[in-house]
Structure formats: C-alpha cells, structure tokens
Design a protein around this motif. Sequence first.
Motif, PDB file in Angstrom:
ATOM      1  N   GLY A  64     -57.186   4.659 -22.361  1.00 28.61           N
ATOM      2  CA  GLY A  64     -57.641   3.491 -23.096  1.00 28.61           C
ATOM      3  C   GLY A  64     -58.060   3.821 -24.513  1.00 28.61           C
ATOM      4  O   GLY A  64     -57.694   3.120 -25.463  1.00 28.61           O
ATOM      5  N   SER A  65     -58.816   4.905 -24.687  1.00 27.44           N
ATOM      6  CA  SER A  65     -59.263   5.266 -26.035  1.00 27.44           C
ATOM      7  C   SER A  65     -58.102   5.763 -26.884  1.00 27.44           C
ATOM      8  O   SER A  65     -58.093   5.571 -28.112  1.00 27.44           O
ATOM      9  CB  SER A  65     -60.367   6.322 -25.962  1.00 27.44           C
ATOM     10  OG  SER A  65     -59.903   7.526 -25.369  1.00 27.44           O
ATOM     11  N   PRO A  75     -59.276  -2.446 -22.841  1.00 25.66           N
ATOM     12  CA  PRO A  75     -60.688  -2.218 -22.532  1.00 25.66           C
ATOM     13  C   PRO A  75     -60.942  -0.728 -22.292  1.00 25.66           C
ATOM     14  O   PRO A  75     -60.167  -0.066 -21.600  1.00 25.66           O
ATOM     15  CB  PRO A  75     -60.910  -3.025 -21.251  1.00 25.66           C
ATOM     16  CG  PRO A  75     -59.842  -4.060 -21.271  1.00 25.66           C
ATOM     17  CD  PRO A  75     -58.652  -3.418 -21.925  1.00 25.66           C
ATOM     18  N   TYR A  77     -62.567   1.192 -20.385  1.00 30.82           N
ATOM     19  CA  TYR A  77     -63.283   1.513 -19.145  1.00 30.82           C
ATOM     20  C   TYR A  77     -62.397   2.194 -18.106  1.00 30.82           C
ATOM     21  O   TYR A  77     -62.778   2.306 -16.945  1.00 30.82           O
ATOM     22  CB  TYR A  77     -63.887   0.240 -18.550  1.00 30.82           C
ATOM     23  CG  TYR A  77     -64.729  -0.545 -19.525  1.00 30.82           C
ATOM     24  CD1 TYR A  77     -65.835   0.037 -20.148  1.00 30.82           C
ATOM     25  CD2 TYR A  77     -64.403  -1.852 -19.854  1.00 30.82           C
ATOM     26  CE1 TYR A  77     -66.606  -0.668 -21.059  1.00 30.82           C
ATOM     27  CE2 TYR A  77     -65.168  -2.575 -20.770  1.00 30.82           C
ATOM     28  CZ  TYR A  77     -66.264  -1.983 -21.365  1.00 30.82           C
ATOM     29  OH  TYR A  77     -67.016  -2.687 -22.271  1.00 30.82           O
ATOM     30  N   ASP A  78     -61.223   2.641 -18.512  1.00 29.16           N
ATOM     31  CA  ASP A  78     -60.299   3.209 -17.521  1.00 29.16           C
ATOM     32  C   ASP A  78     -60.818   4.508 -16.929  1.00 29.16           C
ATOM     33  O   ASP A  78     -60.707   4.735 -15.715  1.00 29.16           O
ATOM     34  CB  ASP A  78     -58.916   3.418 -18.135  1.00 29.16           C
ATOM     35  CG  ASP A  78     -58.940   4.304 -19.374  1.00 29.16           C
ATOM     36  OD1 ASP A  78     -59.709   3.997 -20.294  1.00 29.16           O
ATOM     37  OD2 ASP A  78     -58.188   5.300 -19.412  1.00 29.16           O
ATOM     38  N   TYR A 211     -54.967   3.075 -15.729  1.00 28.75           N
ATOM     39  CA  TYR A 211     -53.995   2.554 -16.690  1.00 28.75           C
ATOM     40  C   TYR A 211     -52.635   3.241 -16.577  1.00 28.75           C
ATOM     41  O   TYR A 211     -51.783   3.074 -17.453  1.00 28.75           O
ATOM     42  CB  TYR A 211     -54.518   2.720 -18.117  1.00 28.75           C
ATOM     43  CG  TYR A 211     -55.582   1.729 -18.532  1.00 28.75           C
ATOM     44  CD1 TYR A 211     -55.894   0.632 -17.743  1.00 28.75           C
ATOM     45  CD2 TYR A 211     -56.277   1.900 -19.731  1.00 28.75           C
ATOM     46  CE1 TYR A 211     -56.870  -0.265 -18.122  1.00 28.75           C
ATOM     47  CE2 TYR A 211     -57.262   1.001 -20.128  1.00 28.75           C
ATOM     48  CZ  TYR A 211     -57.556  -0.083 -19.311  1.00 28.75           C
ATOM     49  OH  TYR A 211     -58.533  -0.975 -19.699  1.00 28.75           O
TER      50      TYR A 211
END
Length: 254
Positions: A64-65, A75, A77-78, A211
């Motif tokens: 995610g990042s 989001p 939060y993965d 993800y």
Amino acid sequence: MARPDGAPADQTPAEGDAARVPAQDSADDGILLAGVHLLLDPAGALYWPEERLLVVADLHLEKGSAFAARGVPLPPYDSRATLALLERIAARWQPRAIVALGDSFHDRGAAARLGSDERASLAALGRGREMIWIAGNHDPDPAPELGGNHLDLLRLGPLTLRHEPAPGFVRGEIVGHFHPVARLVQRGRSLRRRCFATDGSRLVMPALGAYAGGLNIRDAALAGLFVRDYAAHLVGAARTYRIAHHACLPDRAG
C-alpha cells in the motif's frame, strides 16, 4: 517467470461463499506431497504437523505504501491486516517455526517503512519460535533488523521450500510467487478465489498479502509447472475445497 503483481486482489471469501462451491467437490483440508502429509489452512497457509512448521507465501508487506508513493491511493492498512491474519493462523497451529516463502516485503525499502505496530506484530510472531525468511524477487536482500534467519531456500526431509520454482521437474517442491486463484461459475454467479495448486509432487501456495493479486491456475505459466493432472484447493471460510483444474474456468479475455 510470470508475475501476477498487476492482477486484481482477491479478498478472503465471506461465509456464504462456501455454499457456492460445486456440490460434487468435497471438503479437503490435507494433501500428500512427495509422501509427506500436509494440512491446508483455509486462510491460505500450510502446516506440516510432523515438523510443526507453518508456511506462508507472498505477504507483500507495505504494498500500500509503495503504491501511495507512486500516486495510487490505496488505504495504508494492508501490512496491519496481513500480519493480523498471520497472527491468527499462528495462534491456531502454535508452530515451532514459521517460513515465509519470499516476497514477504513488496520492495527493498518496505521493511524500513513498517510502522511501530507492525514491527511489534513481527516481534510477537517470532517470540519463542524460529522465523525463516526466504528471499523473493521483490525482497532479495535480508532485513536483519527484523530478526530471524534469511535463506535462499530451505530443504527439509523430502521437501524443498523456495520462492520461485526451479526449472524442470522437482519432486517435493513448495513455492509461492504465482499467487494462484481459481475461477468458477455456480448458479450463474462467478467466484474467483485464492487457492493452492498441486499435482502431488509440486505445490504452489496462495498469496497471503491483503493486496496481493492473483494468477488464474489455467494460465500457461502455472499449468506448465505440473507434469500430471493438478488440482486447485480453494480457500474457504472454514475449510478448503478440492477442484480439478479442468473444472476451473480461465479468466475472461480482455
């Protein structure tokens, strides 16, 4: 090797999904691989009872990042969700060791981007047990600050655990990398679910990452790994389901 990174993510199915698995296919929570009895966790992990060894693949922590840095608004939060799932699996089996089959981190900088909560989760997972990190194509370099042992592959008894499959026929090989998924249609409704894929000699693990994308088991890159008829073992709410590969559908063209 094919890389399923751009494929759509496949979320853990809801409770009602199990009812849409074709009735002729039986519940199935264990397999024999090169003569070794292994248990399939419905969350997408593998447990070797004789060795008290838990195996997971393709966590893709901090995907995610990585996407956010490229302007893709996912989001963030993965990693938290993936590690929470791994904690629940470890609590269920209480293994003496956990093996992560590569691509545990989405890129070389992912370990450094982990938040304090995620680092605490990893520390708790490794407390009182051995953590083994297998190198993947996304994370070929070790992250020693996270502890554990970093290996290119692990050979244990008749089994070999690595990220990508070796060329040719290798009996007893367990790999990740491909993120296998199976697609079915039941009562006019399409179902695409993460799965294990095996012919009894080689096993391809599903991705555990929240993800992580998926590659259809009918894809030539996956089908070519097996020397005989193979099956998908679909993850379910409380068990896995064995479906012959020819009963699964390819993804729609386009």
